[in-house]
Write a protein that holds these residues in place. Structure first.
Motif, PDB file in Angstrom:
ATOM      1  N   VAL A 309       0.826  -1.214   0.000  1.00 25.63           N
ATOM      2  CA  VAL A 309       0.000   0.000   0.000  1.00 25.63           C
ATOM      3  C   VAL A 309       0.862   1.266   0.000  1.00 25.63           C
ATOM      4  O   VAL A 309       0.416   2.328  -0.437  1.00 25.63           O
ATOM      5  N   SER A 310       2.101   1.158   0.478  1.00 26.32           N
ATOM      6  CA  SER A 310       2.967   2.341   0.554  1.00 26.32           C
ATOM      7  C   SER A 310       3.689   2.636  -0.752  1.00 26.32           C
ATOM      8  O   SER A 310       3.883   3.808  -1.103  1.00 26.32           O
ATOM      9  N   TYR A 311       4.105   1.581  -1.477  1.00 25.56           N
ATOM     10  CA  TYR A 311       5.020   1.793  -2.603  1.00 25.56           C
ATOM     11  C   TYR A 311       4.471   1.410  -3.978  1.00 25.56           C
ATOM     12  O   TYR A 311       5.047   1.802  -4.987  1.00 25.56           O
ATOM     13  N   LEU A 312       3.404   0.617  -4.042  1.00 19.69           N
ATOM     14  CA  LEU A 312       2.866   0.239  -5.349  1.00 19.69           C
ATOM     15  C   LEU A 312       1.780   1.223  -5.772  1.00 19.69           C
ATOM     16  O   LEU A 312       1.132   1.844  -4.934  1.00 19.69           O
ATOM     17  N   PRO A 313       1.554   1.367  -7.078  1.00 21.65           N
ATOM     18  CA  PRO A 313       0.697   2.461  -7.578  1.00 21.65           C
ATOM     19  C   PRO A 313      -0.791   2.234  -7.351  1.00 21.65           C
ATOM     20  O   PRO A 313      -1.266   1.105  -7.246  1.00 21.65           O
ATOM     21  N   THR A 314      -1.523   3.331  -7.319  1.00 20.90           N
ATOM     22  CA  THR A 314      -2.977   3.302  -7.383  1.00 20.90           C
ATOM     23  C   THR A 314      -3.368   3.233  -8.861  1.00 20.90           C
ATOM     24  O   THR A 314      -2.548   3.539  -9.732  1.00 20.90           O
ATOM     25  N   PRO A 315      -4.607   2.853  -9.179  1.00 20.27           N
ATOM     26  CA  PRO A 315      -5.025   2.833 -10.601  1.00 20.27           C
ATOM     27  C   PRO A 315      -4.876   4.192 -11.286  1.00 20.27           C
ATOM     28  O   PRO A 315      -4.649   4.254 -12.494  1.00 20.27           O
ATOM     29  N   ALA A 316      -4.976   5.279 -10.512  1.00 21.20           N
ATOM     30  CA  ALA A 316      -4.863   6.616 -11.100  1.00 21.20           C
ATOM     31  C   ALA A 316      -3.433   6.954 -11.497  1.00 21.20           C
ATOM     32  O   ALA A 316      -3.199   7.861 -12.304  1.00 21.20           O
ATOM     33  N   GLU A 317      -2.451   6.226 -10.938  1.00 20.90           N
ATOM     34  CA  GLU A 317      -1.044   6.530 -11.203  1.00 20.90           C
ATOM     35  C   GLU A 317      -0.469   5.722 -12.359  1.00 20.90           C
ATOM     36  O   GLU A 317       0.720   5.786 -12.635  1.00 20.90           O
ATOM     37  N   VAL A 318      -1.320   4.931 -13.026  1.00 24.63           N
ATOM     38  CA  VAL A 318      -0.874   4.105 -14.148  1.00 24.63           C
ATOM     39  C   VAL A 318      -1.534   4.612 -15.423  1.00 24.63           C
ATOM     40  O   VAL A 318      -2.748   4.839 -15.458  1.00 24.63           O
ATOM     41  N   ASP A 319      -0.744   4.801 -16.451  1.00 27.74           N
ATOM     42  CA  ASP A 319      -1.279   5.245 -17.748  1.00 27.74           C
ATOM     43  C   ASP A 319      -1.765   4.039 -18.537  1.00 27.74           C
ATOM     44  O   ASP A 319      -0.979   3.144 -18.873  1.00 27.74           O
TER      45      ASP A 319
END
Length: 745
Positions: A309-319
């Motif tokens: 939860v700290s280091y992997l992306p949220t869906p909004a941070e992936v293009d």
């Protein structure tokens, strides 16, 4: 100091140990929640080489998040088995065959998880999982280190630009060496990686882990390690902790500009500064955080969840991009970035990435990339333009389904009753002609013949084939017209074996699998003249037909063709009978006299003949042409041709000698070699008849790191030994009793 693992309670608050033990001997009951905030969602996959502990790790994750109340072994010795291995074959073999999806909640974060297979034969399951996930956990065995499938998974993550955190598992095993694994992660996979944790002890002495970022020791108390106790670092580990902390700052500084400036200015970054830099670098795939533990011994799993939860992306941070559907080639089409908006503001768009046959029809796994979808809404398949009503929406927990009324961007769900193919895109507006980027599907590398044991089971066999080939794009079934047998193609022998067992278990259709026949050909070595008269008189109108000409071989580059040339002059052979002669010649080429294989590479030159005013008819000249070919077989010189394949092998340079030896043993001729960056590529020409079993042999000889691809090149005369063997086998099928008598004498 002790802190509560589940829930959002400050670490500074002190709890009574008895209270903790009483409350968390089994985690609290799971309460599902759908968060509308994208920053509270993580879509992750757990991937690794076979037997690295992926499914065991997933089982612990589900237990500590309260998703399940009991943990079970992977091999199902307690007759239950791991939650994510829901198929009976998976529990018996102790391997994951199909990727399984679930979702859980950790500290108010929705975590969608896909547990993927580790065996290379099921690599397409990893492909399509990584295609729709935002981040991944790369599990490494502390004894095996970076292995063959680890390299494959790493390539897949790179293909889809998936950030990951690494988890060095099995520190309790004899021979565990996490430092060696970290070095392999850097050297073999090229990761800029550093420890976020280091172990306290190894093998049987593993007592906990040290958080390098916070410089705190973490112990996992309780029967199932459900209580995390934070304490000061033991004195014997203080020096190593400081060293690893400095190393971590150095590795992150090399790829993060903000931390790099602080490092150059000799400023000491705070814990928050360091965590923010680790996150930025991880999202850009420029840094890989490394965590350690033992899933089987319940150590290190909760900190791994914190890292997710700290280091992997949220869906909004992936293009994520979609292509506009039009007549242009894919590379020329316009790309549109999906808006990760969990509202009805933007139209819904989802990708079907996995199909499965369920109890209520086809189950279609869908990743939602944009907008929202409600139960009962109509969606359109952008490939077929067909509309479908979503009568049922579910979220998945292994083989269990939980109905939901709506899903949003970032969610992974499943639909029932949707007729589609893997890789299809769905939208809620017919005018929105877009499709998501496709899933890479590797080509099959091995083929075997397959048929039902009992001919009465053909219907069930057809149903099984239709289902499995639709679910798995790497599993192909086709009928070989040449040899009159059904051929199954897949990624390996285990892949084909699993589907054969599933046909028996799920469809009551036992099958027989074997080495497929090679499509040999028979051809003429030199020109041979023929003059054949077919004459038959049995009262009344008879049969009469005579053909004269030459049967000759075609050039080597055309030895797969057969030609018929009419060179007749005059009316000795009436023109209406020429097609009949050609028909008879072509019929003779269907089955040769030497081995029963097709005849190829010959030209039938019809130069003259004779006919009878009354007795000549079509059948007369068909039989005359067949007699002429048989006469050429008896008088001419014939040989057997075999297919030659162009084979390309890629493997680490250290195995070059072994690979060359294998190809030579299989009568291969090396046509070229190349070497680059520790790997070599060898191209060669090898008879197809010698390639069976090569897939397994290559993997064994190269520790699973070698790969090969082959395609048809040409037909060439088979070695004398192969020709004699084929001729004897054919004679045995024609005269089994005579051959048995000969062997007896």
């Amino acid at each position: 100091m002790i802190y509560k693992v589940l829930g959002r309670i400050p670490t500074a608050r002190i709890f009574n140990f008895a209270y903790l033990k009483r409350t968390y001997a089994a985690p609290a009951k799971f309460t599902p929640g759908i968060h509308h905030e994208l920053d509270k969602i993580r879509n992750i996959g757990i991937s690794a080489h076979i037997d690295s502990g992926k499914t065991t790790l997933t089982e612990r994750v589900l237990f500590y998040t309260g998703r399940i109340t009991q943990m079970h072994e992977v091999r199902g010795k307690d007759e239950v088995g791991a939650t994510m291995d829901s198929m009976e074959l998976e529990r018996q073999r102790g391997i994951t065959i199909q990727s399984a999806a679930t979702y859980t909640v950790w500290k108010d974060y929705n975590v969608n998880i896909i547990d993927t297979p580790g065996h290379v034969d099921f690599t397409v399951e990893v492909e399509r999982a990584l295609r729709v996930l935002d981040g991944a956990v790369l599990v490494l065995c502390s004894v095996g280190g970076v292995q063959s499938q680890t390299m494959t998974v790493n390539r897949q993550m790179k293909r889809y630009n998936v950030p990951c955190v690494a988890f060095i598992n099995k520190l309790d095993r004899l021979g565990a060496n996490p430092n060696r694994v970290l070095n392999q992660l850097r050297s073999k996979l090229g990761h800029n990686a550093a420890y976020l944790q280091i172990p306290m002890g190894l093998e049987s002495e593993l007592s906990g882990v040290i958080d390098v970022v916070n410089k705190k020791a973490m112990y996992f108390d309780g029967k199932f390690g459900e209580t995390v106790r934070v304490a000061d670092v033991p004195e014997e580990y203080v020096e190593e902790t400081e060293s690893r902390h400095e190393e971590l700052i150095e590795y992150v500084s090399n790829v993060d500009e903000t931390l790099g400036e602080m490092f150059l200015n000799e400023k000491t970054p705070t814990v928050e500064d360091l965590k923010a830099a680790i996150r930025r670098a991880t999202l850009k795939r420029e840094f890989t955080p490394v965590l350690v533990g033992s899933a089987l011994k319940n150590k290190g799993v909760q900190p791994l969840l914190d890292a997710v939860v700290s280091y992997l992306p949220t869906p909004a941070e992936v293009d994520n991009f979609a292509y506009v559907e039009n007549e242009e080639p894919v590379e020329n089409r316009k790309r549109i970035r999906m808006a990760p908006d969990r509202s009805a503001k933007h139209p819904f768009c989802g990708l079907a990435f996995k199909l499965e046959a369920g109890r209520f029809g086809q189950l279609t796994y869908v990743r939602v990339y944009q907008g929202m979808l409600r139960k009962g809404e109509t969606i359109f398949n952008t490939r077929t333009n067909k509309k479908v009503k979503t009568s049922r929406l579910v979220r998945l927990h292994a083989n269990q389904m939980e109905d939901v009324t709506e899903v949003y961007a970032g969610d992974i769900c499943a639909l029932f009753g949707v007729d589609c193919a893997s890789g299809d895109s769905f939208v809620t507006s017919r005018d929105l002609r877009i499709s998501m980027e496709s899933i890479y599907v590797p080509d099959p590398v091995i083929s075997m013949s397959i048929k039902p044991k009992d001919p009465n089971h053909l219907d069930n066999f057809s149903k099984a084939v239709q289902r499995f080939t639709k679910e798995d794009p790497t599993y192909h079934i086709e009928y070989d017209e040449d040899n009159k047998e059904t051929i199954a193609s897949g990624m390996g022998e285990l892949h084909l074996e699993i589907y054969a067992q599933r046909m028996e278990r799920e469809y009551g259709c036992p099958v027989v699998m074997g080495k497929p026949k090679v499509s040999f050909r028979e051809s003429l070595c030199g020109p041979c003249e023929f003059d054949f008269l077919h004459k038959k008189q049995s009262g009344g109108s008879g049969q009469y037909g005579r053909v004269i000409g030459i049967l000759e071989p075609l050039p080597p580059e055309e030895n797969t063709k057969i030609e018929f040339v009419n060179e007749t002059k005059g009316t000795n052979v009436p023109s209406q009978f020429i097609p009949a002669i050609k028909k008879g010649f072509l019929a003779s080429c269907e089955k040769g006299q030497l081995s029963g294989h097709k005849v190829a590479g010959i030209r039938f030159r019809l130069q003259d003949g004779d006919s009878h005013m009354v007795d000549s008819n079509e059948i007369s000249f068909i039989l005359a042409a067949q007699g002429a070919v048989k006469q050429a077989f008896d008088e001419g010189s014939w040989n057997i041709l075999e297919p030659i394949m162009s084979v390309e092998v890629v493997a680490p340079s250290e195995f070059q000698g072994i690979v060359m030896g294998q190809l030579n043993k299989r009568n291969g001729i090396v046509t070229g070699t190349d070497e680059n960056d520790g790997w070599f590529v060898v191209t060669s020409e090898v008879p197809l008849n010698e390639m069976f079993g090569y897939s397994s042999e290559l993997r064994s000889a190269t520790q699973g790191k070698g790969e090969f691809a082959m395609e048809y090149s040409r037909y060439s005369p088979a070695p004398p030994g192969t020709q004699n063997e084929l001729i004897q086998m054919y004679e045995q099928t024609l005269h089994p009793n005579a051959l048995a008598k000969k062997n007896k004498n």
